[in-house]
Scaffold this active site. Sequence first.
Site, mmCIF file in Angstrom:
data_model
loop_
_atom_site.group_PDB
_atom_site.id
_atom_site.type_symbol
_atom_site.label_atom_id
_atom_site.label_comp_id
_atom_site.label_asym_id
_atom_site.label_seq_id
_atom_site.Cartn_x
_atom_site.Cartn_y
_atom_site.Cartn_z
ATOM 1 N N SER A 269 0.834 -1.201 0.000
ATOM 2 C CA SER A 269 0.000 0.000 0.000
ATOM 3 C C SER A 269 0.876 1.261 0.000
ATOM 4 O O SER A 269 1.638 1.481 -0.938
ATOM 5 C CB SER A 269 -0.968 -0.066 1.185
ATOM 6 O OG SER A 269 -2.017 0.854 1.026
ATOM 7 N N ASP B 265 -9.677 -5.741 -4.335
ATOM 8 C CA ASP B 265 -8.782 -4.775 -3.697
ATOM 9 C C ASP B 265 -9.150 -3.335 -4.061
ATOM 10 O O ASP B 265 -9.508 -3.045 -5.204
ATOM 11 C CB ASP B 265 -7.355 -5.062 -4.186
ATOM 12 C CG ASP B 265 -6.256 -4.605 -3.260
ATOM 13 O OD1 ASP B 265 -6.423 -3.566 -2.610
ATOM 14 O OD2 ASP B 265 -5.214 -5.291 -3.212
ATOM 15 N N HIS C 79 -7.694 -5.761 0.091
ATOM 16 C CA HIS C 79 -6.419 -5.062 0.230
ATOM 17 C C HIS C 79 -5.419 -5.790 1.135
ATOM 18 O O HIS C 79 -4.221 -5.578 1.036
ATOM 19 C CB HIS C 79 -6.690 -3.661 0.785
ATOM 20 C CG HIS C 79 -5.576 -2.686 0.609
ATOM 21 N ND1 HIS C 79 -4.970 -2.432 -0.615
ATOM 22 C CD2 HIS C 79 -4.948 -1.859 1.496
ATOM 23 C CE1 HIS C 79 -4.031 -1.520 -0.464
ATOM 24 N NE2 HIS C 79 -3.988 -1.157 0.797
#
Length: 292
Positions: free
Chosen positions: A102, A241, A268
């Site tokens: 991320s 995601d 995610h």
Amino acid sequence: MNKQEGYIEVPGGRVWYTRVGTGEQTPLIVLHGGPGNTHAPLKSTLHVLGDERPVIFYDQLGSGNSDRPTDASLWKTERFVEELACIRQALGLAQAHILGHSWGTMLAAAYLLDTKPAGVSSVIFSSPCLSAQRWKEDADRLIARLPKEVQQTIAQHEEQGTTDSEEYQDAMKEYYARYVCRLEPLPEVLAESRRKANKDVYMTMWGPSEFCPTGNLKTFDYTPKLHQLDIPALFVCGRHDEATPESTRYYQSLVPGAEFHVLENSSHMGYLEETAEYVQTVREFLRKADKR
């Protein structure tokens, strides 16, 4: 499994790190998400790679076990890039793989493309955000799939600047349950990490929620530079995601020879949602990169 931990001086304070594993292969440095989250969720999955190589986890300045200065000027990408360079130097990591998740993929991209460091054997972009604008466009499409009243609540509070309201927080949870972590109940390691996170860092750099970038990262876009990466690269994301498969595939297409993998039953937090497949995918990629 052998473990070593301690503090490292970086610009702005001290960061806490832990190194697990004594395998002979090239070490892996793990960059957690956030900004302002902690290393713990990723460690709960990736520590097993220590049977083949040292794996280094650390809490970025401001969060987890690291120092928590209150100077908001510290919360910028360039300082986090310097921090990573300090960690490599302090731990003698002349050769290393990098895995970012991320926000950690933003940090990895900035580190690799702005400082052109020597000795990085490969990079893994896990659920990447490499263009904040593209992320926001994806988020808007994902929000449009939520119940109408949830969409209205989000729009209303963002417009009014009341994103700290209980209604906005509840609406956020609807989004997160679909696109951030689909596990029910949430793993304890996530709850623990959130307790040790730093919301000020997140607000300064990103914004009030995953889908509302208002901080200094809102103009982040490294897509024009990705073609410069000349090391093995893997892009991995979940089918559901918020770092959508479409955007992740697009980033991968910009990096010569890069690989792409989708976890079909994940959002995610694929490393928690489909742990075995995630670890196997990372392990196989690192083994191949080690042979180059």
